[in-house]
Design an enzyme around this catalytic site. Structure first.
Site, PDB file in Angstrom:
ATOM      1  N   TYR A  82      23.799  43.675  54.132  1.00 51.95           N
ATOM      2  CA  TYR A  82      24.095  43.266  55.781  1.00 51.95           C
ATOM      3  C   TYR A  82      24.852  44.605  56.386  1.00 51.95           C
ATOM      4  CZ  TYR A  82      25.389  40.941  59.791  1.00 51.95           C
ATOM      5  OH  TYR A  82      25.604  40.819  61.096  1.00 51.95           O
ATOM      6  N   HIS A 164      23.052  46.182  45.629  1.00 55.95           N
ATOM      7  CA  HIS A 164      24.436  45.812  45.435  1.00 55.95           C
ATOM      8  C   HIS A 164      25.078  46.808  44.307  1.00 55.95           C
ATOM      9  CE1 HIS A 164      24.855  42.552  48.415  1.00 55.95           C
ATOM     10  NE2 HIS A 164      23.542  42.376  48.083  1.00 55.95           N
ATOM     11  N   GLU A 166      27.958  46.918  43.717  1.00 56.56           N
ATOM     12  CA  GLU A 166      29.501  46.652  43.299  1.00 56.56           C
ATOM     13  C   GLU A 166      29.143  45.508  41.932  1.00 56.56           C
ATOM     14  OE1 GLU A 166      27.816  45.855  45.769  1.00 56.56           O
ATOM     15  OE2 GLU A 166      28.103  43.801  46.724  1.00 56.56           O
ATOM     16  N   SER A 219      47.149  24.966  32.733  1.00 51.08           N
ATOM     17  CA  SER A 219      46.156  24.340  31.890  1.00 51.08           C
ATOM     18  C   SER A 219      45.769  24.899  30.595  1.00 51.08           C
ATOM     19  CB  SER A 219      44.736  24.598  32.721  1.00 51.08           C
ATOM     20  OG  SER A 219      44.253  26.030  32.618  1.00 51.08           O
ATOM     21  N   GLY A 220      46.549  25.931  30.334  1.00 55.41           N
ATOM     22  CA  GLY A 220      46.537  26.747  29.153  1.00 55.41           C
ATOM     23  C   GLY A 220      45.442  27.635  28.945  1.00 55.41           C
ATOM     24  N   GLY A 221      44.703  27.800  30.243  1.00 55.47           N
ATOM     25  CA  GLY A 221      43.646  28.628  30.241  1.00 55.47           C
ATOM     26  C   GLY A 221      44.286  30.218  30.579  1.00 55.47           C
ATOM     27  N   VAL A 222      43.628  31.171  30.574  1.00 53.02           N
ATOM     28  CA  VAL A 222      44.295  32.594  30.812  1.00 53.02           C
ATOM     29  C   VAL A 222      44.691  32.674  32.232  1.00 53.02           C
ATOM     30  CG1 VAL A 222      43.387  35.084  30.754  1.00 53.02           C
ATOM     31  CG2 VAL A 222      42.068  33.488  29.905  1.00 53.02           C
ATOM     32  N   SER A 224      45.941  30.240  34.277  1.00 48.24           N
ATOM     33  CA  SER A 224      47.258  29.679  34.888  1.00 48.24           C
ATOM     34  C   SER A 224      48.240  30.137  33.839  1.00 48.24           C
ATOM     35  CB  SER A 224      47.325  28.210  34.582  1.00 48.24           C
ATOM     36  OG  SER A 224      46.759  27.623  33.365  1.00 48.24           O
ATOM     37  N   SER A 225      48.118  30.697  32.501  1.00 53.34           N
ATOM     38  CA  SER A 225      48.957  31.290  31.600  1.00 53.34           C
ATOM     39  C   SER A 225      49.599  32.657  32.222  1.00 53.34           C
ATOM     40  CB  SER A 225      48.522  31.481  30.329  1.00 53.34           C
ATOM     41  OG  SER A 225      47.927  30.159  29.750  1.00 53.34           O
ATOM     42  N   LYS A 363      38.506  38.085  36.313  1.00 50.29           N
ATOM     43  CA  LYS A 363      38.951  37.457  35.140  1.00 50.29           C
ATOM     44  C   LYS A 363      39.263  38.786  34.367  1.00 50.29           C
ATOM     45  CE  LYS A 363      38.611  33.559  33.246  1.00 50.29           C
ATOM     46  NZ  LYS A 363      39.162  32.665  33.804  1.00 50.29           N
TER      47      LYS A 363
END
Ligand code: XMP
Length: 507
Positions: A82, A164, A166, A219-222, A224-225, A363
């Protein structure tokens, strides 16, 4: 002063991918609204401007526009999809819908020398509109079989690409951006991840005053940790981490999380058993977006109750990362799915403010940040797990029985993949319980039970992915163990779709 690239947003799904890619290339970038005035751009003094893609047609009524004047500032401009159409339309060329659209990987051929690319390559295209007539002073530099793939006016330092660069689906896309940044904009590359950490620590300290407290959903995930580690570094004694055990975790996961974080005094870890209330809230609910919204709402209610109990927590913190936001739909973008921590948030949130220090990151960047903050590999390299957990991996209504079956199936599949010693491990792998029932035969008797789908994907950014070509022995072993060990399962299939057009999770 640090060099800056402005990413002007016209509603493209990939705007943060562009910003993330420039950061990967050591150039700091900021995303601003597409219509940012030329005056403001001059004040910010960027070394380059990138115009994003977007879902509109430039000739449509109310299509987002940019000021003409931005092309006269002498600042290099790169328009993507665009963004390219906007350059064309604004500078007197013509954009029209073509007879056929291009979606997916398409061969691109350079037709003229360009600083951006010299060799043929395949690129990700996702468009119907095409450049039909060039603005004065512009040349076509790349083509596909059906459309203009790139044009430029090197004197004005204005470049447009239909594809794209990217996304990882464009071969050498990173090099194309690198050439724009370094060869055309003259970047030196003075951005480091440590700048990000210091910047965020400063912001958090400024927002959270002495005596105020932050409640973090861990939550113990990457994500939030890492978020917990970052906030603990900024305001060590003012953080409480609440792990809501909603009952949709994987096998033994709740206990593992408690073991991992419970002993860290800086985190003030609390585990809340909310299994029953989540399950009853979701009774009879089949529609994926409604599931996500209800889970998001219940999450916040639990947090609020905790905050009330703990007294005086002004801020709610979340490990939201950029793909969560983009897929939940923003101003100009389309809603793909509401991530529990974004679209699911109710408006009557009883906190003074929301702290999401990772909301502009991907991530892989979050993992890098986690390493810099000293988190163990075990946490930093965990495969992602969606906030709503197994609830979005059971298609249709959720019941305790289905949860128990899926938990066991998923554990077997993950065990078999881990055990296989693959050269490249998938970045995410899990099982889904579909709502398609099929007939089977076990011990001479007829079975009629839900089909289990196995999914494994490779990706860096989780915005796009390729399905993993797992060896048949691994799939065969997993399938045979699942059907032998789980009485109610008699059919297992493997999901071979990539993203786009599918997504990683099924719901
Ligand atoms: P999709 O399914 O959108 O997933 O291709 C992209 C990545 O995000 C994870 N995911 C979530 N993570 N809350 C999260 O924190 C959510 O609601 C959510 N939904 C999907 C998914 O597992 C994948 O890694």
């Amino acid at each position: 002063m640090k060099e800056l690239v402005l990413v002007l947003d016209f509603g493209g799904q990939y705007k943060e991918l562009i910003a993330g890619a420039t950061r990967q290339l050591s150039v700091y970038s900021e995303i601003k609204k597409g219509g940012l005035s030329a005056e403001e751009i001059k004040r910010l003094n960027p070394i380059g401007i990138i115009l994003t893609g977007g879902p509109n047609s430039v000739y449509a009524q109310n299509a987002p526009v940019c000021e003409n004047e931005i092309f006269n500032l002498g600042i290099p401009v790169l328009g993507i999809c665009y963004g390219m159409h906007l350059i064309c339309h604004t500078l007197g060329g013509k954009v029209e819908p073509s007879a056929v659209g291009e979606y997916g990987r398409v061969a691109v051929e350079p037709t003229k020398t360009s600083a951006l690319a010299k060799e043929p390559f395949t690129a990700l295209m996702s468009h119907r509109d095409c450049v039909a007539a060039l603005p004065k002073g512009f040349d076509v530099t790349m083509r596909t079989e059906t459309c203009v793939a790139a044009f430029e006016n090197p004197q004005l330092k204005i470049y447009g690409v239909q594809f794209h660069p990217e996304t990882k689906h464009t071969e050498n896309g990173g090099n194309i951006l690198k050439r724009f940044l370094y060869d055309i904009c003259g970047a030196r590359g003075d951005y480091k991840i440590d700048d990000y950490i210091q910047g965020k620590i400063g912001e958090i300290r400024e927002r959270v005053r002495e005596g105020e407290k932050v409640l973090l959903g861990l939550s113990g995930g990457v994500d939030s940790s890492v978020c917990a580690a970052l906030i603990a570094k900024a305001i060590p004694s003012q953080l409480t981490c609440v792990f809501v055990d909603h009952g949709f975790m994987r096998l033994n996961e709740g206990d593992e999380i408690e073991e991992l974080f419970g002993g860290n005094s800086q985190l003030n870890f609390i585990r809340v058993d909310a299994k029953e209330r989540f399950l009853s809230k979701l009774k009879g609910v089949r529609e994926p977006e409604l599931k996500r919204k209800l889970i998001g709402e219940e999450f916040v209610r639990v947090f609020e109750e905790q905050a009330l109990k703990l007294k005086a927590h002004q801020f709610l913190a979340q490990g939201t990362i950029y793909p969560d936001i983009v897929e939940s739909g923003d101003e100009n973008g389309a809603v793909i799915k509401s991530h529990h921590n974004v679209g699911g948030l109710p408006t009557d949130l009883n906190f003074t403010g929301l702290i999401e220090p990772l909301s502009g990151l991907f991530k892989d960047e979050v993992r890098e940040l986690g390493k810099r903050l000293g988190l163990p590999d075990k946490i930093v390299n965990r495969q992602p797990f969606p906030g709503p957990g197994l609830a979005v991996r059971i298609v249709g209504e959720i019941t305790q029985e289905k949860l128990d079956v899926l938990r066991s199936v998923d554990a077997i599949f993950r065990e078999e993949v881990d055990r296989a010693n693959l050269e490249t491990k998938p970045d995410q792998y899990f099982a889904v319980m579909t709502d398609t029932y099929s007939v089977g035969v076990k011990g001479d008797g007829r079975t009629y039970s839900p089909v289990i789908a196995l999914r494994a994907v490779n990706t860096d950014d989780f915005m796009t992915c390729e399905y993993t070509q797992l060896p048949h022995e691994v799939l065969g072993r997993a399938s045979s163990r699942i059907t032998n060990e789980i009485p109610s399962v008699s059919r297992v299939v493997y999901d071979i779709s990539s993203k786009p057009p599918s997504t990683i999770e099924w719901e």
